[in-house]
Design a protein around this motif. Structure first.
Motif, PDB file in Angstrom:
ATOM      1  N   UNK B 176       0.850  -1.200   0.000  1.00 14.25           N
ATOM      2  CA  UNK B 176       0.000   0.000   0.000  1.00 14.25           C
ATOM      3  C   UNK B 176       0.884   1.248   0.000  1.00 14.25           C
ATOM      4  N   UNK B 177       0.919   1.922  -1.150  1.00 19.37           N
ATOM      5  CA  UNK B 177       1.835   3.047  -1.303  1.00 19.37           C
ATOM      6  C   UNK B 177       1.303   4.045  -2.314  1.00 19.37           C
ATOM      7  N   UNK B 178       1.871   5.242  -2.279  1.00 19.47           N
ATOM      8  CA  UNK B 178       1.534   6.290  -3.237  1.00 19.47           C
ATOM      9  C   UNK B 178       2.762   6.535  -4.106  1.00 19.47           C
ATOM     10  N   UNK B 179       2.569   6.533  -5.413  1.00 17.22           N
ATOM     11  CA  UNK B 179       3.685   6.782  -6.334  1.00 17.22           C
ATOM     12  C   UNK B 179       3.731   8.264  -6.670  1.00 17.22           C
ATOM     13  N   UNK B 180       4.918   8.843  -6.601  1.00 17.43           N
ATOM     14  CA  UNK B 180       5.066  10.271  -6.866  1.00 17.43           C
ATOM     15  C   UNK B 180       6.289  10.499  -7.756  1.00 17.43           C
ATOM     16  N   UNK B 181       6.316  11.670  -8.362  1.00 16.92           N
ATOM     17  CA  UNK B 181       7.462  11.996  -9.213  1.00 16.92           C
ATOM     18  C   UNK B 181       7.643  13.498  -9.250  1.00 16.92           C
ATOM     19  N   UNK B 182       8.881  13.894  -9.237  1.00 13.12           N
ATOM     20  CA  UNK B 182       9.207  15.305  -9.422  1.00 13.12           C
ATOM     21  C   UNK B 182      10.385  15.354 -10.379  1.00 13.12           C
ATOM     22  N   UNK B 190      10.528  23.310  -2.105  1.00 11.25           N
ATOM     23  CA  UNK B 190       9.156  23.587  -1.643  1.00 11.25           C
ATOM     24  C   UNK B 190       8.169  22.688  -2.371  1.00 11.25           C
ATOM     25  N   UNK B 191       8.428  22.470  -3.651  1.00  8.16           N
ATOM     26  CA  UNK B 191       7.532  21.613  -4.433  1.00  8.16           C
ATOM     27  C   UNK B 191       7.597  20.176  -3.912  1.00  8.16           C
ATOM     28  N   UNK B 192       8.810  19.747  -3.521  1.00  6.24           N
ATOM     29  CA  UNK B 192       8.946  18.397  -2.960  1.00  6.24           C
ATOM     30  C   UNK B 192       8.116  18.297  -1.681  1.00  6.24           C
ATOM     31  N   UNK B 193       8.223  19.329  -0.828  1.00  7.29           N
ATOM     32  CA  UNK B 193       7.461  19.305   0.431  1.00  7.29           C
ATOM     33  C   UNK B 193       5.955  19.243   0.165  1.00  7.29           C
ATOM     34  N   UNK B 194       5.533  19.974  -0.875  1.00  6.96           N
ATOM     35  CA  UNK B 194       4.106  19.984  -1.249  1.00  6.96           C
ATOM     36  C   UNK B 194       3.667  18.582  -1.691  1.00  6.96           C
ATOM     37  N   UNK B 195       4.495  17.945  -2.520  1.00  8.93           N
ATOM     38  CA  UNK B 195       4.157  16.591  -2.992  1.00  8.93           C
ATOM     39  C   UNK B 195       4.160  15.593  -1.828  1.00  8.93           C
ATOM     40  N   UNK B 197       3.467  16.240   1.283  1.00 11.21           N
ATOM     41  CA  UNK B 197       2.246  16.458   2.072  1.00 11.21           C
ATOM     42  C   UNK B 197       1.045  15.818   1.378  1.00 11.21           C
ATOM     43  N   UNK B 198       0.963  15.997   0.054  1.00 17.25           N
ATOM     44  CA  UNK B 198      -0.133  15.397  -0.720  1.00 17.25           C
ATOM     45  C   UNK B 198      -0.090  13.882  -0.626  1.00 17.25           C
ATOM     46  N   UNK B 199       1.119  13.328  -0.694  1.00 17.32           N
ATOM     47  CA  UNK B 199       1.288  11.875  -0.606  1.00 17.32           C
ATOM     48  C   UNK B 199       0.841  11.355   0.746  1.00 17.32           C
ATOM     49  N   UNK B 200       1.161  12.108   1.802  1.00 15.89           N
ATOM     50  CA  UNK B 200       0.770  11.683   3.156  1.00 15.89           C
ATOM     51  C   UNK B 200      -0.754  11.685   3.302  1.00 15.89           C
ATOM     52  N   UNK B 201      -1.418  12.653   2.652  1.00 15.64           N
ATOM     53  CA  UNK B 201      -2.890  12.680   2.689  1.00 15.64           C
ATOM     54  C   UNK B 201      -3.463  11.416   2.050  1.00 15.64           C
ATOM     55  N   UNK B 202      -2.864  11.005   0.918  1.00 17.16           N
ATOM     56  CA  UNK B 202      -3.349   9.780   0.260  1.00 17.16           C
ATOM     57  C   UNK B 202      -3.049   8.554   1.119  1.00 17.16           C
TER      58      UNK B 202
END
Lengths: 477, 440
Positions: B176-182, B190-195, B197-202
Motif C-alpha cells: 500500500x503506497x503512493x507513487x510520486x514523481x518530481x 518547496x515543491x517536494x514538500x508539497x508533494x 504532504x499530498x502523498x501523506x494525505x493519500x
C-alpha cells in the motif's frame, strides 16, 4: 592496460574503511540474417571501472570510463565524496558491514572459440538457417542470429583482494512469423531462451542447426489451429516455459533486497517475508530449487560475485520448504540471514545488487510420456511469449507460443494463444510431477531488468518439464 | 563536450580513404544517482560515461562499432583509429546491403540546455530532512545528458540537457503506497514538500481497510500515468513500419480488419513538444509531429531509415526500434474536476504495472493495478483496493468502452535509466472507461 589500472588503484588508495575497484572490459558481436539479407553487423567494446568507498559508515561509488591515473584519482574522490555525504544517513552503518577480500580467478571453459570461425562463415551459416525458415508464402518474416559477448573483469580491494574472471557467452536465435488475414503467429527457438556460456559449441548444444524447419512448420500449424480453450485443468510445461515460471514467481520473490524494501519503488516488493525462511511451504514435496553459479556452461556462471563472494551451490527450496533467500553479503548482514553469492551488476557503470544467477529446478524422476499419461484433461505448453506478474510476485499471467491439448493421457489437438494464470504460492503447491533428465534443458535470459538506476543482467535457468494440477487456462479473443 | 565529439568526428573523417563515408553517433552523461529506502540512502554515486558509434560505409557495404571513450583525446583518437581500420578490414567480408540508408542532406543543428541543477547531495539532504519518519523509497537521478551526430559529409547535430528525475513512492505498509514523481530542470525543495504532504494525505486513505474486489467488469478511471503504461505496451511493436509490413503489429485488427478506437482518440509522436533530440543515428531529422492514430483510425507508422528503404517509403527519422519517444494523446472533454462524479462508482487507478500482450494480433493486454488504487462510491473515494489483474483489448479500452478523456493532460519525463538516463517523455490525458475487465 589492466595492469596499469591496478597499479593506479594501489598507488592512490585513500585512507578509508574499505575501497574496491571493479574493472569490466567487454566486447561483443551481433550478427543477424533477416529474410535472407544480412542485417548490419554490430561490434562493441566497453571498458570502465567502478570504485566503491566505505568511510565513516557511509558508502559512495563512482563509475568512470577514464582509466588513466588521473581518471582513477578523480573517481576515488567522487566515491569518497558520496561516502562522506551519506555517512549517518544510510539504511545500514556500512562501517559494520564486512566486505570480502578474495583471491582467485575463473574462466568459462570454451571448446570452440568464437574467433575460430570467420565472419564470412558465420554469415553463411546464418544465411542457410534463414533460408530454411522460409518454407511457405504465408511466412512473412524470419531471421537467424547470434549474439556473442566476452567479458573480462578484475576486482581489487583495499585489503589486497584480487579476482580475475573471463566469461564467454553465446545467445543464438531463430524467429519465424506466419500470417493469414488478421491472424499472425510467431515461433522462436525456445522462446529466446537458448543462451549459454562457451563458444560456438553452444550452437550444437541448443539444437540450433536442426530447429528451423520444425519452427516454420509449427508457425504454419498455429495459423489454422483453434483458440486455446478456457477452464481449470492440468498444465504440463516444457523447460522453455518453466524457466520463466521459475524466474518470475520464485527468483524475484526470493531476492533479499526486495524483502528488505529496496526495490519497492521500481521492480516491486515480494509476498515473501523474513520469518518464512525455514518453515514456509513454497511448493509440493517435489520442488527443489538451487542457486548454482558453479555449473560450467550455464549462462550466469562465475567464480566470484561482483563483491568478491565465492560461488557455491545452495538450496533455496528443498522438498518444497523455503530455506534461503537470494541475498548477497550486504543484504545478508542487513537481514542477519545466510544467503548466496549473488551481488551482480550489469557492467562497470552500475552498482551491484541482489540478483539471480543460475537458478534451477532440480531434476525429478518422471518421463514425458509418464506425465502425459497421468493427465485426463489438460494442456502442454511451450516457449514463453508473454509474462506479467504483480509487484508482490503473486498474481501472474503467462502466455506461450505453442500448445497441445492432452486428453485421456494422449496429446491431441494443437491450439493457439495459450495463456494461464494463478497465484505463486498455490501454483507451486500444485506441482504434481517433475520430469527426468531427458526432459531437462539448460536455458536462460539475457534481459532481466531490475534496480535503481535500472540494470539488465544475464541470468541462467535450467529445468525439466513439470506437471501442475488445477490451473486456470485461457486463450485469445 | 561538443567540441570533443566534433574533434573525434573530424579525426575519424581524416582517416577515410577513397569513396568511404563515415557516420558517428555520440552519447554521454554525467549523472548522480541516489537510491533511497525507508527515507535513508541505500546507494549513492556518480556515473561518468561517454560512448561513440562509428559506421563505415563503402558503396552499399557497411559495418559499425560502438566504443566507450575515455575522455582523453590522444587515447580516444588511437581507439577511433584502431576501430576504423578494423571496420575497413571487415567490409570486404560483407555482402552489399540493399537496405542501407543514411542522410546525405546535410542538416546541422544545436540544442544546448542550461545547467540550473543543484549539487545532488544538497537535493538529497533536503529530501532526507523533509521525509524523516516517512517510508520513502526511490531514486534521485540528475545531471547532464549529451547526444551528438556527425558524418563525413559535414553534418553535425548536438543536444545537451541538464535535468533531474526524482521517482519515488511513500509506503503505508506491504504494497500500500503512493507513487510520486518530481522532475525537470530546476530543483524546487518547496515543491517536494508539497508533494510529500499530498502523498501523506493519500496514505491516510490507504491506511483504511482494503476492499477486495471479485473479478468482473467495472467502471474505472485511469490516471495519465496509467494511460502511459498502456501506451508504452502499445509502443512495443504497435507503431513501427516493419511490424506493420510483416503483420506483427499489435494494431493488426485495425490495419487488416474493422477494429478502430473512439473518434476522440488522436495519438501522435510529438517531437516538437518532447525533450528528446530531434535527430537520430543515421543523421535524419525528425518532423515536429507524426500522426499515428487520428480520429480513432490508423494514420501513419514510425519509419526508420532501414525500414523505409526496405519498403520504399520516406523515413520520418524514427530510431531503429521504431518506437515513439515523445508520445502524445490529444485532450478530451472530461474536466479533471468532474472525474470522480462521472466515475460515480468504480475504480480510481493511479498506476498500472507489468503489462504484456495476452493476444497480440487482437491487441489484448494483461497487467496489474499498483500503488494507490481506490474504490469510489457515489463520487467519493471510499477505500483502498488490493491489487487486481486486468485483461482487455485496446479496442474496448479506447474504443467501445471509452467514456471520455480528460481535458487536462500531464507531461511526464521517463524516469528509466537502463544503460543511461532516458530522454523519452509523454503527454497524456486520463481516461474514463466502463466495463473494464478484472480477471484475478
Amino acid at each position: 592496460m589492466h595492469a596499469k589500472i591496478e597499479e593506479s588503484f594501489r598507488r592512490n588508495l585513500p585512507a578509508v574503511d574499505f575501497c574496491s575497484l571493479r574493472l569490466v572490459d567487454e566486447s561483443s558481436e551481433d550478427i543477424c540474417v533477416r529474410q535472407d539479407v544480412l542485417e548490419p553487423v554490430h561490434r562493441s567494446t566497453d571498458m570502465g571501472a567502478m570504485i566503491t568507498v566505505i568511510a565513516g559508515g557511509g558508502l559512495g561509488y563512482a563509475a568512470t570510463s577514464d582509466l588513466s591515473e588521473a581518471g582513477i584519482r578523480s573517481a576515488l574522490r567522487d566515491a569518497q565524496y558520496w561516502a562522506k555525504r551519506t555517512a549517518g544517513k544510510c539504511v545500514v552503518d556500512f562501517s559494520k558491514i564486512e566486505m570480502a577480500s578474495p583471491q582467485g580467478e575463473y574462466r568459462t571453459p570454451v571448446r570452440s572459440s568464437w574467433t575460430s570461425m570467420s565472419l564470412k562463415d558465420k554469415v553463411s551459416l546464418l544465411m542457410n538457417e534463414s533460408q530454411r525458415l522460409k518454407t511457405d508464402d504465408r511466412i512473412v518474416d524470419w531471421e537467424a542470429g547470434m549474439s556473442f559477448v566476452e567479458t573480462r573483469s578484475l576486482y581489487l580491494t583495499s585489503a589486497g583482494g584480487r579476482v580475475e574472471q573471463e566469461i564467454s557467452q553465446l545467445a543464438p536465435s531463430l524467429v519465424v512469423t506466419a500470417n493469414e488475414g488478421t491472424e499472425t503467429q510467431t515461433r522462436t527457438l525456445n522462446g529466446h531462451g537458448p543462451c549459454r556460456q562457451g563458444g560456438l559449441e553452444v550452437l550444437e548444444e541448443v539444437g540450433f542447426l536442426e530447429a528451423a524447419p520444425v519452427l516454420a512448420a509449427e508457425a504454419l500449424q498455429l495459423l489454422g489451429a483453434p483458440n486455446c480453450p478456457s477452464g481449470t485443468m492440468d498444465l504440463l510445461l516444457a523447460p522453455d516455459q518453466m524457466i520463466l515460471q521459475i524466474h518470475e514467481s520464485i527468483g524475484h520473490p526470493l531476492e533479499l533486497d526486495r524483502i528488505l524494501g529496496d526495490e519497492r519503488n521500481y521492480a516491486g516488493t515480494t509476498f515473501v517475508t523474513l520469518d518464512m525462511f525455514g518453515s514456509y511451504r513454497y511448493g509440493s514435496e517435489l520442488l527443489n530449487i538451487t542457486f548454482d553459479p558453479t555449473l560450467p556452461n550455464e549462462f550466469a556462471s562465475f567464480g566470484f560475485d561482483d563483491e568478491g563472494q565465492p560461488a557455491t551451490k545452495e538450496y533455496l527450496i528443498r522438498r518444497g520448504i523455503l530455506e534461503r533467500p537470494l541475498g548477497a553479503g550486504v543484504s545478508q548482514q542487513r537481514a542477519s540471514m545466510a544467503g548466496v553469492a549473488n551481488s551482480r551488476a550489469q557492467s562497470w557503470n552500475r552498482p551491484p545488487i541482489d540478483r539471480m544467477a543460475n537458478l534451477n529446478l532440480e531434476i525429478g524422476s518422471s518421463s514425458l510420456p509418464e506425465m502425459i499419461n497421468a493427465v485426463e484433461r489438460g494442456i502442454y505448453m511451450k516457449s514463453n511469449c508473454s509474462w506479467s506478474i504483480d509487484d508482490s510476485r503473486n498474481k501472474f499471467q503467462f502466455g506461450c507460443e505453442w500448445a497441445q491439448l492432452i486428453e485421456d493421457g494422449e496429446l491431441t489437438a494443437i491450439v493457439k494463444k495459450p495463456n494461464y494464470r494463478g497465484v505463486s504460492g498455490t501454483f507451486w503447491r500444485n506441482l504434481r510431477m517433475v520430469g527426468d533428465e531427458k526432459t531437462h534443458d539448460i536455458l536462460g535470459t539475457p534481459n532481466c531488468g531490475k534496480g535503481e538506476p535500472n540494470q539488465v543482467i544475464r541470468v541462467g535457468h535450467a529445468s525439466p518439464a513439470c506437471l501442475f494440477s488445477n490451473v486456470e487456462v485461457l486463450g485469445g479473443e | 563536450m561538443q567540441e570533443y565529439f566534433d574533434e573525434l568526428t573530424e579525426y575519424a573523417t581524416s582517416l577515410l580513404t577513397g569513396d568511404e563515408v563515415l557516420t558517428t553517433s555520440f552519447s554521454a552523461e554525467d549523472s548522480d544517482f541516489v537510491r533511497f529506502n525507508q527515507a535513508a540512502v541505500r546507494q549513492a554515486g556518480r556515473v561518468v560515461q561517454k560512448r561513440m558509434e562509428i559506421s563505415l560505409i563503402r558503396g552499399q557495404r557497411h559495418a559499425s562499432v560502438g566504443m566507450t571513450l575515455s575522455g582523453g583525446l590522444e587515447l580516444d583518437r588511437a581507439h577511433v583509429r584502431k576501430q576504423t581500420i578494423s571496420l575497413r578490414e571487415l567490409l570486404p567480408q560483407l555482402p552489399e546491403d540493399p537496405y542501407l540508408l543514411y542522410s546525405t542532406d546535410v542538416r546541422s543543428s544545436e540544442t544546448h540546455g542550461e545547467n540550473s541543477l543543484p549539487e545532488a547531495s544538497d537535493a538529497t539532504s533536503a529530501i532526507l530532512s523533509s521525509s524523516r519518519g516517512a517510508d520513502l523509497v526511490g531514486l534521485y537521478a540528475g545531471g547532464g545528458i549529451h547526444r551528438g551526430f556527425g558524418n563525413s559529409l559535414g553534418q553535425r547535430n548536438w543536444f545537451s540537457s541538464y535535468s533531474f528525475n526524482l521517482d519515488w513512492s511513500l509506503y503505508h505498509r506491504q504494497d500500500k503506497a503512493v507513487k510520486l514523481n518530481q522532475s525537470g530542470f530546476r530543483w524546487n525543495a518547496a515543491k517536494f514538500d508539497e508533494k510529500l504532504a499530498g502523498g501523506k494525505e493519500q496514505l491516510a486513505v490507504l491506511s483504511k481497510e482494503a476492499r477486495i474486489l471479485k473479478p468482473g467488469r467495472y467502471r474505472v478511471f485511469l490516471s495519465p500515468a496509467a494511460v502511459w503504461e498502456i501506451m508504452g505496451t502499445l509502443s512495443w511493436g504497435g507503431f513501427g513500419l516493419k511490424d506493420h509490413r510483416t503483420k506483427q503489429t499489435s494494431l493488426l485488427q485495425m490495419i487488416e480488419g474493422a477494429a478502430r478506437l473512439d473518434e476522440s482518440v488522436n495519438i501522435s509522436e510529438n517531437t516538437a513538444e518532447g525533450v528528446a533530440p530531434n535527430f537520430q543515428g543515421a543523421g535524419f531529422i525528425r518532423p515536429e509531429r507524426v500522426p499515428l492514430i487520428e480520429r480513432g483510425c490508423f494514420q501513419s507508422c514510425l519509419a526508420s531509415p532501414r525500414s523505409a528503404k526496405e519498403y520504399d517509403v520516406q523515413t520520418n527519422g524514427a530510431s531503429a526500434s521504431e518506437s515513439p519517444q515523445s508520445l502524445d494523446i490529444e485532450e478530451g472533454d472530461v474536466p479533471s474536476s468532474e472525474v470522480l462524479s462521472r466515475l460515480e462508482t468504480g475504480l480510481y487507478i493511479n498506476n498500472l504495472h507489468y503489462l504484456n500482450y495476452s493476444d497480440r494480433p487482437n491487441c489484448r493486454m494483461t497487467g496489474m493495478t499498483r500503488f494507490a488504487t481506490f474504490w469510489v462510491e457515489n463520487g467519493n473515494i471510499s477505500a483502498p483496493l488490493n491489487v487486481m489483474r486486468f485483461d482487455e483489448t485496446l479496442y474496448r479500452l479506447f474504443g467501445t468502452n471509452l467514456i471520455g478523456l480528460t481535458t487536462e493532460r500531464e507531461f511526464m519525463l521517463d524516469p528509466t535509466t537502463y544503460g543511461s538516463r532516458s530522454t523519452f517523455s509523454a503527454r497524456m490525458p486520463g481516461a474514463l472507461i466502463e466495463d473494464f475487465a478484472l480477471t484475478l
